[in-house]
Design a protein around this motif. Structure first.
Motif, PDB file in Angstrom:
ATOM      1  N   GLY A 223     -15.838 -10.808  27.512  1.00  0.00           N
ATOM      2  CA  GLY A 223     -16.974 -11.632  27.909  1.00  0.00           C
ATOM      3  C   GLY A 223     -18.298 -11.140  27.382  1.00  0.00           C
ATOM      4  O   GLY A 223     -19.296 -11.058  28.111  1.00  0.00           O
ATOM      5  N   MET A 224     -18.339 -10.838  26.081  1.00  0.00           N
ATOM      6  CA  MET A 224     -19.555 -10.334  25.454  1.00  0.00           C
ATOM      7  C   MET A 224     -20.038 -11.301  24.377  1.00  0.00           C
ATOM      8  O   MET A 224     -19.246 -11.798  23.578  1.00  0.00           O
ATOM      9  N   ALA A 225     -21.335 -11.552  24.359  1.00  0.00           N
ATOM     10  CA  ALA A 225     -21.919 -12.343  23.287  1.00  0.00           C
ATOM     11  C   ALA A 225     -21.855 -11.548  21.987  1.00  0.00           C
ATOM     12  O   ALA A 225     -21.841 -10.318  22.001  1.00  0.00           O
ATOM     13  N   VAL A 226     -21.823 -12.271  20.868  1.00  0.00           N
ATOM     14  CA  VAL A 226     -21.730 -11.624  19.554  1.00  0.00           C
ATOM     15  C   VAL A 226     -22.857 -12.124  18.655  1.00  0.00           C
ATOM     16  O   VAL A 226     -22.893 -13.304  18.294  1.00  0.00           O
ATOM     17  N   MET A 227     -23.757 -11.224  18.317  1.00  0.00           N
ATOM     18  CA  MET A 227     -24.743 -11.500  17.281  1.00  0.00           C
ATOM     19  C   MET A 227     -24.189 -10.942  15.977  1.00  0.00           C
ATOM     20  O   MET A 227     -23.555  -9.884  15.971  1.00  0.00           O
ATOM     21  N   VAL A 228     -24.420 -11.647  14.890  1.00  0.00           N
ATOM     22  CA  VAL A 228     -23.869 -11.248  13.590  1.00  0.00           C
ATOM     23  C   VAL A 228     -24.993 -10.914  12.633  1.00  0.00           C
ATOM     24  O   VAL A 228     -25.849 -11.758  12.333  1.00  0.00           O
ATOM     25  N   ASN A 229     -25.009  -9.652  12.172  1.00  0.00           N
ATOM     26  CA  ASN A 229     -25.982  -9.284  11.153  1.00  0.00           C
ATOM     27  C   ASN A 229     -25.379  -9.459   9.749  1.00  0.00           C
ATOM     28  O   ASN A 229     -24.181  -9.605   9.601  1.00  0.00           O
ATOM     29  N   VAL A 230     -26.208  -9.464   8.773  1.00  0.00           N
ATOM     30  CA  VAL A 230     -25.877  -9.665   7.352  1.00  0.00           C
ATOM     31  C   VAL A 230     -24.820 -10.750   7.114  1.00  0.00           C
ATOM     32  O   VAL A 230     -23.817 -10.520   6.445  1.00  0.00           O
ATOM     33  N   PRO A 231     -25.010 -11.969   7.637  1.00  0.00           N
ATOM     34  CA  PRO A 231     -24.031 -13.035   7.391  1.00  0.00           C
ATOM     35  C   PRO A 231     -23.985 -13.478   5.933  1.00  0.00           C
ATOM     36  O   PRO A 231     -23.035 -14.167   5.538  1.00  0.00           O
ATOM     37  N   PHE A 232     -24.987 -13.093   5.149  1.00  0.00           N
ATOM     38  CA  PHE A 232     -24.972 -13.356   3.709  1.00  0.00           C
ATOM     39  C   PHE A 232     -24.511 -12.135   2.919  1.00  0.00           C
ATOM     40  O   PHE A 232     -24.609 -12.100   1.692  1.00  0.00           O
ATOM     41  N   GLY A 233     -24.036 -11.110   3.629  1.00  0.00           N
ATOM     42  CA  GLY A 233     -23.557  -9.914   2.947  1.00  0.00           C
ATOM     43  C   GLY A 233     -24.634  -9.206   2.157  1.00  0.00           C
ATOM     44  O   GLY A 233     -24.372  -8.692   1.068  1.00  0.00           O
ATOM     45  N   ARG A 234     -25.845  -9.144   2.715  1.00  0.00           N
ATOM     46  CA  ARG A 234     -26.990  -8.543   1.988  1.00  0.00           C
ATOM     47  C   ARG A 234     -27.103  -9.110   0.578  1.00  0.00           C
ATOM     48  O   ARG A 234     -27.242  -8.386  -0.401  1.00  0.00           O
ATOM     49  N   ASP A 235     -26.994 -10.428   0.485  1.00  0.00           N
ATOM     50  CA  ASP A 235     -27.155 -11.185  -0.761  1.00  0.00           C
ATOM     51  C   ASP A 235     -25.954 -11.099  -1.707  1.00  0.00           C
ATOM     52  O   ASP A 235     -25.991 -11.658  -2.801  1.00  0.00           O
ATOM     53  N   ARG A 236     -24.877 -10.416  -1.300  1.00  0.00           N
ATOM     54  CA  ARG A 236     -23.664 -10.400  -2.140  1.00  0.00           C
ATOM     55  C   ARG A 236     -23.168 -11.816  -2.392  1.00  0.00           C
ATOM     56  O   ARG A 236     -22.751 -12.160  -3.505  1.00  0.00           O
ATOM     57  N   LEU A 237     -23.207 -12.642  -1.358  1.00  0.00           N
ATOM     58  CA  LEU A 237     -22.643 -13.985  -1.472  1.00  0.00           C
ATOM     59  C   LEU A 237     -23.479 -14.860  -2.401  1.00  0.00           C
ATOM     60  O   LEU A 237     -22.927 -15.650  -3.175  1.00  0.00           O
ATOM     61  N   PHE A 238     -24.786 -14.724  -2.340  1.00  0.00           N
ATOM     62  CA  PHE A 238     -25.629 -15.499  -3.250  1.00  0.00           C
ATOM     63  C   PHE A 238     -25.344 -15.122  -4.704  1.00  0.00           C
ATOM     64  O   PHE A 238     -25.320 -15.973  -5.591  1.00  0.00           O
ATOM     65  N   LYS A 239     -25.128 -13.834  -4.940  1.00  0.00           N
ATOM     66  CA  LYS A 239     -24.797 -13.398  -6.291  1.00  0.00           C
ATOM     67  C   LYS A 239     -23.471 -13.989  -6.744  1.00  0.00           C
ATOM     68  O   LYS A 239     -23.324 -14.430  -7.883  1.00  0.00           O
ATOM     69  N   ALA A 240     -22.500 -14.048  -5.817  1.00  0.00           N
ATOM     70  CA  ALA A 240     -21.166 -14.538  -6.172  1.00  0.00           C
ATOM     71  C   ALA A 240     -21.159 -16.008  -6.569  1.00  0.00           C
ATOM     72  O   ALA A 240     -20.369 -16.420  -7.427  1.00  0.00           O
ATOM     73  N   VAL A 241     -22.028 -16.811  -5.963  1.00  0.00           N
ATOM     74  CA  VAL A 241     -22.003 -18.254  -6.233  1.00  0.00           C
ATOM     75  C   VAL A 241     -23.111 -18.689  -7.182  1.00  0.00           C
ATOM     76  O   VAL A 241     -23.303 -19.890  -7.399  1.00  0.00           O
ATOM     77  N   GLN A 242     -23.816 -17.747  -7.750  1.00  0.00           N
ATOM     78  CA  GLN A 242     -24.915 -18.107  -8.646  1.00  0.00           C
ATOM     79  C   GLN A 242     -24.433 -19.045  -9.746  1.00  0.00           C
ATOM     80  O   GLN A 242     -23.455 -18.775 -10.444  1.00  0.00           O
ATOM     81  N   GLY A 243     -25.115 -20.164  -9.898  1.00  0.00           N
ATOM     82  CA  GLY A 243     -24.781 -21.130 -10.933  1.00  0.00           C
ATOM     83  C   GLY A 243     -23.591 -22.024 -10.613  1.00  0.00           C
ATOM     84  O   GLY A 243     -23.199 -22.836 -11.449  1.00  0.00           O
ATOM     85  N   ARG A 244     -23.017 -21.903  -9.438  1.00  0.00           N
ATOM     86  CA  ARG A 244     -21.834 -22.692  -9.077  1.00  0.00           C
ATOM     87  C   ARG A 244     -22.230 -23.848  -8.162  1.00  0.00           C
ATOM     88  O   ARG A 244     -23.077 -23.687  -7.277  1.00  0.00           O
ATOM     89  N   ALA A 245     -21.591 -24.976  -8.362  1.00  0.00           N
ATOM     90  CA  ALA A 245     -21.839 -26.139  -7.519  1.00  0.00           C
ATOM     91  C   ALA A 245     -21.124 -25.983  -6.190  1.00  0.00           C
ATOM     92  O   ALA A 245     -20.031 -25.429  -6.102  1.00  0.00           O
ATOM     93  N   LEU A 246     -21.752 -26.466  -5.147  1.00  0.00           N
ATOM     94  CA  LEU A 246     -21.111 -26.523  -3.842  1.00  0.00           C
ATOM     95  C   LEU A 246     -19.889 -27.436  -3.942  1.00  0.00           C
ATOM     96  O   LEU A 246     -19.957 -28.504  -4.542  1.00  0.00           O
ATOM     97  N   PRO A 247     -18.727 -27.042  -3.387  1.00  0.00           N
ATOM     98  CA  PRO A 247     -17.549 -27.905  -3.502  1.00  0.00           C
ATOM     99  C   PRO A 247     -17.766 -29.232  -2.782  1.00  0.00           C
ATOM    100  O   PRO A 247     -18.374 -29.260  -1.702  1.00  0.00           O
ATOM    101  N   PRO A 248     -17.290 -30.334  -3.323  1.00  0.00           N
ATOM    102  CA  PRO A 248     -17.494 -31.651  -2.690  1.00  0.00           C
ATOM    103  C   PRO A 248     -16.991 -31.698  -1.247  1.00  0.00           C
ATOM    104  O   PRO A 248     -17.583 -32.374  -0.404  1.00  0.00           O
TER     105      PRO A 248
END
Length: 312
Positions: A223-248
């Motif tokens: 019964g504990m609330a969960v806050m999530v830090n670095v949900p973008f992986g400290r920008d790892r995820l932005f680097k991974a999808v750079q130049g890629r289109a969002l899937p339809p």
């Protein structure tokens, strides 16, 4: 150098025309004029039932600026926009440089009444920890802090004792603990099993899913609330999808951008109460809060999202 969020968002130009129109339509449907603030998805803090919007602001790094008007102005604009759109949770810490001082300049007055303010304690020893918390009250210019957590499991016995006393005196409303590395999970799990905590804060992202193995299920069980830090992986995820289109198929869960894709994945886990991405610009606030509206991916879709990111 890692790509900026602006660079990632610019990648939307690579979408086919039909998908671009769909994404624009989805973004417009998430705009404040079309969706009232109470349309934000909310999750309860299990210990009280108090419901929080599922996206908050994290202040590490981005709010560590000189606390003077010209430096604070864009951050004030971001916070004001966040609150205007229905956001409430803002997370900070004494160890985040000047972030508490900056929030102390932004929040006093009516704005403070609309914000769920979270901070931390990271000094070992009963006296040192208590003194640090008192400084947080002063820096934040508030008589009450909604949540204070033991940062990175520093001296939890002494610091939790102090927090329990502050909670009993109604100077804080909730208490918890935080971690930011997978290697801390065994110690965190042991603490969660022996202590009554209102909340934990943990690292979790679509490319870093270890918390889902034991920590998130245990939070539900306890019964504990969960806050999530670095949900973008400290920008790892932005680097991974750079130049890629969002899937339809992202449109099937009302997703109009890569940041929303990453956040909706995290929010869709039933144990998660509120991820806290850094948001230093009003435009980032508007985009990220789009993840707190509309449909969320189901288990099958989440697996599909994982496969897409794992393959990059």
């Amino acid at each position: 150098m890692l790509p900026s969020r602006r660079t990632i968002l610019a990648g939307a130009a690579l979408l086919p025309a039909a998908l671009q129109a769909s994404a624009q339509s989805a973004a417009q449907s998430a705009a404040p004029a079309a969706a009232p603030a109470d349309a934000l998805i909310r999750r309860p803090i299990p210990s009280s039932g108090e419901a929080l919007p599922v996206i908050g602001i994290g202040t590490s790094r981005r709010y560590e600026v000189e606390p003077v008007p010209d430096k604070v102005a864009p951050l004030r604009e971001a916070v004001e926009r966040f609150v205007a759109l229905g956001g409430t949770v803002i997370d900070t810490a004494p160890s985040y440089g000047t972030a508490e001082d900056v929030l102390g300049l932004i929040l006093p007055g009516p704005l403070r009444e609309k914000v769920f303010l979270a901070s931390k304690v990271s000094e070992p020893g009963r006296a040192a920890g208590a003194a640090q918390i008192e400084r947080s009250f002063e820096r934040l210019r508030t008589p009450v802090i909604d949540l204070v957590a033991v940062h990175n499991l520093v001296d939890p016995e002494n610091n939790l004792a102090t927090l329990r006393d502050l909670k009993a005196r109604k100077r804080i409303r909730y208490l918890g603990v935080t971690v930011w590395r997978d290697s801390q999970f065994p110690e965190l799990e042991a603490l969660m099993r022996r202590e009554a905590l209102d909340a934990i804060q943990v690292n979790y992202a679509i490319d870093n899913r270890a918390a889902a193995e034991r920590i998130l299920p245990l939070a539900q069980e306890r019964g504990m609330a969960v806050m999530v830090n670095v949900p973008f992986g400290r920008d790892r995820l932005f680097k991974a999808v750079q130049g890629r289109a969002l899937p339809p198929w992202a449109a099937e869960f009302d997703c109009a951008s890569w940041p929303q894709f990453f956040l909706k994945y995290v929010i869709a886990h039933p144990a998660v109460t509120c991820p806290i991405p850094g948001m230093a610009k009003a435009s980032y606030v508007e985009d990220n809060l789009g993840a707190a509206r509309g449909r969320l991916p189901d288990a099958t879709t989440r697996a599909k999202m994982e496969a897409l990111i794992d393959a990059l």
